[in-house]
Design a protein around this motif. Structure first.
Motif, short mmCIF file in Angstrom:
data_model
loop_
_atom_site.label_atom_id
_atom_site.label_comp_id
_atom_site.label_asym_id
_atom_site.label_seq_id
_atom_site.Cartn_x
_atom_site.Cartn_y
_atom_site.Cartn_z
N ALA A 104 -0.85 4.05 11.81
CA ALA A 104 -1.06 3.99 10.37
C ALA A 104 -2.55 3.90 10.03
O ALA A 104 -2.95 4.16 8.90
CB ALA A 104 -0.33 2.78 9.79
N ASP B 27 0.83 -1.19 0.00
CA ASP B 27 0.00 0.00 0.00
C ASP B 27 0.87 1.25 0.00
O ASP B 27 2.00 1.23 0.53
CB ASP B 27 -0.90 0.03 1.24
N ASN C 70 -4.05 0.51 -2.16
CA ASN C 70 -3.39 -0.76 -2.46
C ASN C 70 -2.93 -0.77 -3.92
O ASN C 70 -3.70 -0.48 -4.83
CB ASN C 70 -4.34 -1.93 -2.21
N SER D 216 0.75 5.78 0.39
CA SER D 216 -0.01 6.90 0.93
C SER D 216 0.68 8.20 0.58
O SER D 216 1.91 8.27 0.54
CB SER D 216 -0.17 6.78 2.45
N TRP E 125 -4.66 4.90 2.76
CA TRP E 125 -3.79 4.00 2.01
C TRP E 125 -4.46 3.56 0.71
O TRP E 125 -5.67 3.37 0.67
CB TRP E 125 -3.43 2.76 2.82
N TYR F 220 4.01 10.10 -3.37
CA TYR F 220 3.67 9.17 -2.29
C TYR F 220 4.82 9.12 -1.30
O TYR F 220 5.97 8.86 -1.66
CB TYR F 220 3.32 7.79 -2.87
N ARG G 14 3.75 0.71 2.87
CA ARG G 14 3.74 -0.36 3.86
C ARG G 14 3.60 -1.71 3.16
O ARG G 14 2.97 -1.82 2.11
CB ARG G 14 2.62 -0.17 4.88
N ASP H 134 4.74 9.14 6.79
CA ASP H 134 4.66 8.29 7.98
C ASP H 134 5.39 8.99 9.11
O ASP H 134 6.62 9.08 9.13
CB ASP H 134 5.31 6.93 7.68
#
Length: 383
Positions: free
Chosen positions: A71, A60, A78, A62, A76, A109, A113, A66
């Motif tokens: 999280a 995934d 996929n 985002s 997120w 992005y 993860r 982070d």
């Protein structure tokens, strides 16, 4: 709009061999750019291991960085859901395994993860056929944050995301002295188009016998900068001594070579290896017989008007520590640092910081020496 093909391959392959545009989808309206995800790995450093299999559930991404918080509060998307075992040992020298393809909005992005099913992962098998004990530090599906060096830009035309899963640092061997592996995920993600490679051959001179290639040496690339150097990628030489550290962002790296266990070669370190996007930097390394070493243990940074303790360790050509060896200390930058040797042992000294700047301390013993570079910063503590 171009679409990257989905290739569910059972074996590792070169990235360049499986990346191409699919003209059948070009020009279709209202399609989001595609992000194809590859998995790559640096060679595992233990010769006795036959396979390292993990069950990859999904990848995934985002647009939110982070920050170390939960999280679950992040949005997120996929981009791959392979739901299968991947043998990380087959992914060496820049080889990749295609994990899947997914639609994303063109954007930058900042977080990635990887979700692994710990219970379904086959784990580590030795060459003798037996299974190793792996402590996964969890159960069921576990998600791991991935180190993103720089935001991954995905344009309208799509991009290839490389997930670099470093086996050597992710599976720590014999940490508790019981021959087991402890899993601590060391994973990073980059946009393949923005990266370059370091490759070369590790060989040895005639100081330890006939000259030739060095197989099974571990090669590491250190990223970061002063006061914050860290291992970014590791690789291993093949039977011909060749190595390749792939998918590195442009910059200057420290490249270190550690000889294989049981050999009598010394290590090597080069602090100025440049990487350019889309290019491969050649860096060959020549090792000599190990004749001993000196290692200074102490902080590489300090504040003005402070004192730190330094200790020098002397290692013989037989790889044994020699506490009786005499050590001579030298301060190469007296305007920045001051150096006082303790009276109880020449192995221990203390360094004082006199001015903001960079200073060097040398410890020498029997023709061997080590240099510690110390960065001195202003002391902001109120008087």
């Amino acid at each position: 709009m171009s679409r990257l093909p989905l290739a569910l391959l059972a074996v590792a392959l070169l990235t360049a061999a499986c990346y191409k545009d699919d003209p059948t989808l070009a020009g279709l309206p209202n399609r989001k750019p595609m992000a194809k995800v590859f998995l790559t790995d640096d060679p595992f450093p233990f010769d006795s291991v036959q396979s390292v299999q993990v069950y990859i559930v999904g990848i995934d991404v985002s647009t939110h960085p982070d920050t170390g918080t939960s999280a679950d509060s992040m949005h997120w998307v996929n981009v791959a859901a392979p739901h299968r075992q991947v043998d990380l040992l087959t992914l060496q020298q820049g080889l990749t395994d295609s994990l899947g393809i997914g639609e994303v909005t063109a954007d930058q992005y900042k977080a990635v993860r990887v979700t692994i099913n710990v219970d379904s992962s086959a784990g580590i098998r030795f060459k003798n056929g037996s299974r190793a004990v792996v402590r996964w530090n969890g159960s069921g599906q576990e998600s791991y944050a991935v180190f993103v060096q720089a935001p991954i830009s995905i344009p309208d035309t799509g991009a290839v995301i490389v997930i670099d899963f470093d086996v050597g640092r992710s599976f720590v061997y014999n940490q508790l002295g019981d021959g087991a592996f402890d899993f601590f995920a060391a994973i990073r993600a980059v946009n393949k188009a923005a990266t370059g490679d370091i490759s070369g051959t590790v060989s040895h001179d005639t100081s330890a016998g006939p000259a030739g290639p060095v197989a099974d040496a571990t090669v590491s690339a250190w990223g970061g900068g002063p006061n914050n150097w860290f291992i970014l990628s590791t690789g291993k030489t093949d039977a011909a001594g060749h190595y390749r550290l792939a998918y590195l962002l442009p910059g200057t790296y420290i490249v270190g070579v550690s000889p294989p266990s049981g050999s009598n070669f010394g290590a090597a370190l080069d602090s100025n290896v440049a990487v350019n996007a889309g290019a491969e930097t050649t860096h060959n390394v020549l090792l000599s017989a190990f004749r001993g070493s000196v290692l200074i243990q102490g902080a590489a940074s300090m504040l003005v008007n402070h004192t730190n303790r330094l200790e020098a360790f002397v290692v013989t050509a037989q790889h044994q520590q020699d506490p009786s060896a005499s050590v001579a200390w030298q301060n190469l930058d007296t305007a920045v640092l001051g150096l006082v040797t303790y009276v109880d042992s020449t192995h221990v000294s203390r360094v004082t910081s006199k001015a903001v700047g960079t200073g060097r301390i040398v410890a020498a013993s029997g023709g061997l020496a080590d240099t510690l570079v110390i960065h001195v910063a202003p002391d902001s503590t109120p008087p």
